[in-house]
Every structure is written in C-alpha cells, then in structure tokens.
Write a protein that holds these residues in place. Structure first.
Motif, mmCIF file in Angstrom:
data_model
loop_
_atom_site.group_PDB
_atom_site.id
_atom_site.type_symbol
_atom_site.label_atom_id
_atom_site.label_comp_id
_atom_site.label_asym_id
_atom_site.label_seq_id
_atom_site.Cartn_x
_atom_site.Cartn_y
_atom_site.Cartn_z
ATOM 1 N N TYR A 349 0.860 -1.185 0.000
ATOM 2 C CA TYR A 349 0.000 0.000 0.000
ATOM 3 C C TYR A 349 0.898 1.237 0.000
ATOM 4 O O TYR A 349 1.756 1.398 0.863
ATOM 5 C CB TYR A 349 -0.914 -0.004 1.226
ATOM 6 C CG TYR A 349 -1.764 -1.260 1.335
ATOM 7 C CD1 TYR A 349 -3.035 -1.307 0.776
ATOM 8 C CD2 TYR A 349 -1.273 -2.395 1.978
ATOM 9 C CE1 TYR A 349 -3.810 -2.462 0.867
ATOM 10 C CE2 TYR A 349 -2.044 -3.551 2.067
ATOM 11 C CZ TYR A 349 -3.305 -3.579 1.513
ATOM 12 O OH TYR A 349 -4.066 -4.722 1.591
ATOM 13 N N ARG A 350 0.711 2.124 -0.994
ATOM 14 C CA ARG A 350 1.576 3.286 -1.165
ATOM 15 C C ARG A 350 0.764 4.582 -1.104
ATOM 16 O O ARG A 350 -0.405 4.618 -1.479
ATOM 17 C CB ARG A 350 2.300 3.217 -2.510
ATOM 18 C CG ARG A 350 3.173 1.983 -2.698
ATOM 19 C CD ARG A 350 3.931 2.035 -4.010
ATOM 20 N NE ARG A 350 4.834 0.898 -4.174
ATOM 21 C CZ ARG A 350 4.526 -0.209 -4.853
ATOM 22 N NH1 ARG A 350 3.338 -0.312 -5.453
ATOM 23 N NH2 ARG A 350 5.394 -1.190 -4.943
ATOM 24 N N GLY A 375 -1.820 4.224 -4.018
ATOM 25 C CA GLY A 375 -1.921 3.094 -4.927
ATOM 26 C C GLY A 375 -1.632 1.773 -4.254
ATOM 27 O O GLY A 375 -1.333 1.694 -3.053
ATOM 28 N N LEU A 376 -1.718 0.702 -5.056
ATOM 29 C CA LEU A 376 -1.544 -0.664 -4.584
ATOM 30 C C LEU A 376 -0.540 -1.395 -5.459
ATOM 31 O O LEU A 376 -0.525 -1.228 -6.679
ATOM 32 C CB LEU A 376 -2.878 -1.424 -4.631
ATOM 33 C CG LEU A 376 -4.063 -0.850 -3.869
ATOM 34 C CD1 LEU A 376 -5.324 -1.636 -4.221
ATOM 35 C CD2 LEU A 376 -3.808 -0.892 -2.372
ATOM 36 N N GLY A 377 0.285 -2.236 -4.843
ATOM 37 C CA GLY A 377 1.133 -3.170 -5.559
ATOM 38 C C GLY A 377 0.599 -4.572 -5.350
ATOM 39 O O GLY A 377 0.650 -5.098 -4.230
ATOM 40 N N LEU A 378 0.071 -5.193 -6.402
ATOM 41 C CA LEU A 378 -0.624 -6.478 -6.299
ATOM 42 C C LEU A 378 0.287 -7.602 -6.787
ATOM 43 O O LEU A 378 0.643 -7.643 -7.968
ATOM 44 C CB LEU A 378 -1.908 -6.453 -7.134
ATOM 45 C CG LEU A 378 -2.880 -5.309 -6.817
ATOM 46 C CD1 LEU A 378 -4.047 -5.324 -7.801
ATOM 47 C CD2 LEU A 378 -3.392 -5.417 -5.389
ATOM 48 N N PRO A 379 0.697 -8.535 -5.901
ATOM 49 C CA PRO A 379 1.545 -9.652 -6.327
ATOM 50 C C PRO A 379 0.826 -10.531 -7.348
ATOM 51 O O PRO A 379 -0.386 -10.745 -7.267
ATOM 52 C CB PRO A 379 1.796 -10.419 -5.026
ATOM 53 C CG PRO A 379 1.477 -9.458 -3.927
ATOM 54 C CD PRO A 379 0.404 -8.570 -4.456
ATOM 55 N N LEU A 380 1.586 -11.033 -8.324
ATOM 56 C CA LEU A 380 1.045 -11.950 -9.333
ATOM 57 C C LEU A 380 1.500 -13.360 -8.969
ATOM 58 O O LEU A 380 2.640 -13.754 -9.226
ATOM 59 C CB LEU A 380 1.534 -11.562 -10.724
ATOM 60 C CG LEU A 380 1.121 -10.165 -11.204
ATOM 61 C CD1 LEU A 380 1.710 -9.859 -12.577
ATOM 62 C CD2 LEU A 380 -0.398 -10.030 -11.238
#
Length: 428
Positions: A349-350, A375-380
């Motif tokens: 979470y940024r 923004g969000l960093g969503l792992p793949l």
C-alpha cells in the motif's frame, strides 16, 4: 529469453513515435511543453520520490538503484525485469467564466533492467519527456471589430535512456544514466477579424534533439539491527538541446480554411534557424527510513535554476521563469510479504504528496502544482512480479489574471515482470 528481449526492443522502437501525445494542458504552450513524470507507477504513487531501491523493481529516476537489482532474489542466476506503464488523466480546465473537461490516455514508460552479477545492474528504455497539446481561443473587441486569435500546438519530445548502477561498497551504490531526447514541437496561431473574408496564420516548427545525464549516489546502512536509513543525492545535468526551426506565415480563406498565400520566413537572417535550448541542472536530495520488505517513509527536495531558461524561437512575451523547486513525501507498507494465508497481507500500500513550484510565471502569476497520490502493488501469484495501480488527484495553475486552473485525476497501471535472463544448463 533472448527472443523476448529482441521483441521488447523492437516494440520500444515502434511505439517511440507515439509516446508524445500526453497532454491537453494550456500550459504546454510554453517552454518545450508539459514535462512528464519520469518514474514508474511504484514511485509516482509515493509522491514521485526516487531514493528507494529494491531487488525486483526498476527505479527510472535513480540509476544507483540498478546496483540492487536481483540481489537477494536470484542469487547468481541473474534477473531481468520488464516494466511498462500507461495512464489516463481526466482534466477539468476552469477559467474565471468558463469550464471544460477533457481526458488523455498515454504510454508513460517501457523499460528493461538486468542483473549482471552481484551488485551490478543495467537497464534501458523509452518514455515521453515532454508533450505539447493545446487549443486556446482569445477574442478581443475594439473599434475596428472583433479580433479572434486561435492558438494550437502538438508534438513533444521522447527520451531514450541507458542506465548502469553498481554497489561499490556495502550499502553504497553509484549510478549513471545517459538520456537522448528527440522530437518535434509544432505551434500555430490563426488570426481573423469579424466580417473580413481572409485571415492570417503563423506556423512554427522545431525539430529538437540532444543529451543530458543523470548521476546518483545512494547510501542505505542498517541501523538498530533491522531498520534501514535511505539517503540519496541525484544530479540531472543541464540538457543541451539543439533546435532546427522553420516558420511559415500567410493568409487563408475564412470560408473554406484553404491557404491563399504561404511564405517561408528566412530564419537564417534572424539567427533563428538553429537555436539552443538549455534545460538547467536539477539537484535532488532524499532521506528516508524503514524496515526492509515491510515499510518505508521518505522525503525529497529538488531545485533547479529555471531562471536561466529561455526559448528564443518559441518564446512568449507573457511568460518568464524563476528558479524552480519541489518537495515530495512518500511511504509504503506491506503487512506480510511472505504470508501464505492472506493475499491482502502481501499487497503493498503506497501513498504520497508533492508540491511543485515550477518556476513558470505567466502574466507575473506563479504556476504551481500540488498532488496527492496513493496506490496498490498487487503480487502476481507467488512470483516476484506484480501489477501496480495508482491514483493521483491534483491541481495546477489558477484563475487569477484570466489564467486557467487545471484540476486533474490520474489513473495509472504498471506491470513489473521478473524472470531469469541467464540460467546455466545442468548436465547429469
């Protein structure tokens, strides 16, 4: 893997010509256009700060960060990181009496980064450097009738870059980037008087190219066992751009829009055929604190001697420049990057904010920018790749002195994909 890299290089070359169309701002009328944010979605959503470096993301603002690429992830096997970003920006343009809405979707960047061994990394890519895109109408009434001026512009500059970073000592990294900037700036003014069947035009075009360099030093020691201090200094040297210019003046039919007469202006006689654009040096200082893989908070301050900038060919009497500065704050938190039970705990979470004093004064009024980002960093899956989503709400300009205030909402999507670029064959 080699085939993927070749495809990516061809793709970058192909889309380069389309990387300019990224603004509808009336302030792109001035200078070399609307300068773009030269960072990935991950950095943009932390207010645009560029001091933070890790092993799985490219940092396009900080070449020293390439020294961290692949460390603690692929051991000595090597890592290649593909990153790309697109954005959609919704504008609300408001004057003292009118209001309009518009939007633009554009490519923000496309880049590749490689781990070449412990502490050594490199990368290259393409991004827009500036964009021109405006359509302004000015109407005046005097004793001879109604006079209308229509100003339009398009084009901009692209940037191709190559970066290398190296960890020279434990927790000390240095890096350098060479940027080649190129593109065309096109501006036109149409003038007509109510009741007169002919109008006049003035078209100006500049083909611009040139280099600048970005140098960086990062120092990120561990303190108190598990916490890390992040500090950086970056210097983006003066951009020395060469502009080859053309100008046509003439008349046109108001009824049909067709040209009646067109004359190529002799710019050699005015020493304006070839001019220089010197983009002043920008220095950025950054300081942050955090715990690896868990959280981080930092701030940056940038300053630039914009008072020395001028564009003698495309300059406007209504604009002048003071020295520019920027303050940015940013942070992220990842609850548990190794969690097997909760996907949301592995999400990053940024958030951030920034205040830019651009140095531009239009009719003696400062044109500043303020933005809030998150923004969000969503792992793949369970890989090191991720999908990054970002949002920015901001405002630039003012309605004072008959100027235009821009309110904007920006949505970003970025991909950061990681894979091995070299792997030894195993023979049994």
């Amino acid at each position: 893997m080699i085939r993927k890299i070749v495809i990516a290089i061809v793709y970058m070359s192909t889309i380069g010509m389309y990387a300019q169309d990224g603004t509808v701002s009336p302030y792109s009328f001035f200078g070399i256009g609307d300068l773009k944010n030269a960072s990935t979605v991950e950095n943009q959503m932390m207010g645009g700060i560029g001091m933070y470096a890790d092993s799985i993301h490219l940092n396009l603002r900080n070449p020293a960060a390439y020294g961290k690429l692949g460390l603690e992830v692929m051991d000595k096997e090597g890592l290649v990181t593909y990153t790309a970003g697109v954005s959609n920006k919704q504008y609300r343009l408001k004057s003292f009496t009118e209001e309009e809405k518009s939007s633009i979707t554009s490519l923000d960047y496309l880049a590749l980064g490689f781990s070449l061994g412990k502490g050594l990394g490199m990368g290259f890519g393409i991004m827009p450097y500036s964009s021109v895109g405006y359509n302004l109408v000015n109407e005046q009434t005097n004793a001879s009738g109604s006079l209308t001026n229509v100003y339009t512009g398009q084009g901009g500059l692209n940037r191709v870059f190559y970066s290398v970073g190296y960890e020279v000592l434990k927790d000390v990294s240095i890096g350098a980037t060479v940027n080649f900037n190129y593109g065309t700036l096109e501006n036109q003014r149409l003038q007509q008087i109510d009741g007169v069947q002919f109008g006049t035009f003035d078209r100006r075009s500049s083909r611009v190219n040139g280099f600048d360099f970005n140098y960086a030093l990062n120092y990120s020691p561990i303190i108190k066992d598990r916490y890390r201090l992040h500090s950086s200094i970056r210097v983006n040297t003066q951009g020395n751009l060469v502009s080859t210019n053309d100008r046509q003046i003439g008349s046109f039919s108001v009824a049909t829009g067709g040209n009646i007469e067109e004359i190529d202006v002799n710019l050699d006689a005015q020493n304006l055929k070839n001019t220089e654009l010197k983009i002043p040096t920008t220095t950025t200082l950054g300081l942050g604190y955090g715990e690896d893989y868990k959280w981080f908070v930092g701030a940056e301050y940038s300053f630039q001697a914009m008072s020395s900038f001028e564009n003698v060919f495309l300059g406007a009497d209504s604009v002048r420049y003071n020295d520019a500065s920027s303050i940015a704050l940013g942070a992220f938190i990842t609850p548990d990057h190794d969690s097997f039970t909760s996907y949301l705990k592995r999400v990053t979470y940024r958030a951030g904010l920034r205040l830019d004093q651009t140095g531009m004064l239009v009719d003696d009024v400062d044109i500043n920018n303020f933005g809030i980002t998150f923004g969000l960093g969503l792992p793949l899956g369970r890989s090191f790749s991720n999908l990054n989503l970002g949002f920015e709400i901001g405002r630039r300009g003012t309605t004072r002195a008959n100027l235009i205030e821009e309110s904007y909402f920006k949505f970003n999507v970025g991909l950061s994909l990681n894979d091995r670029w070299f792997q030894k064959r195993k023979i049994n």
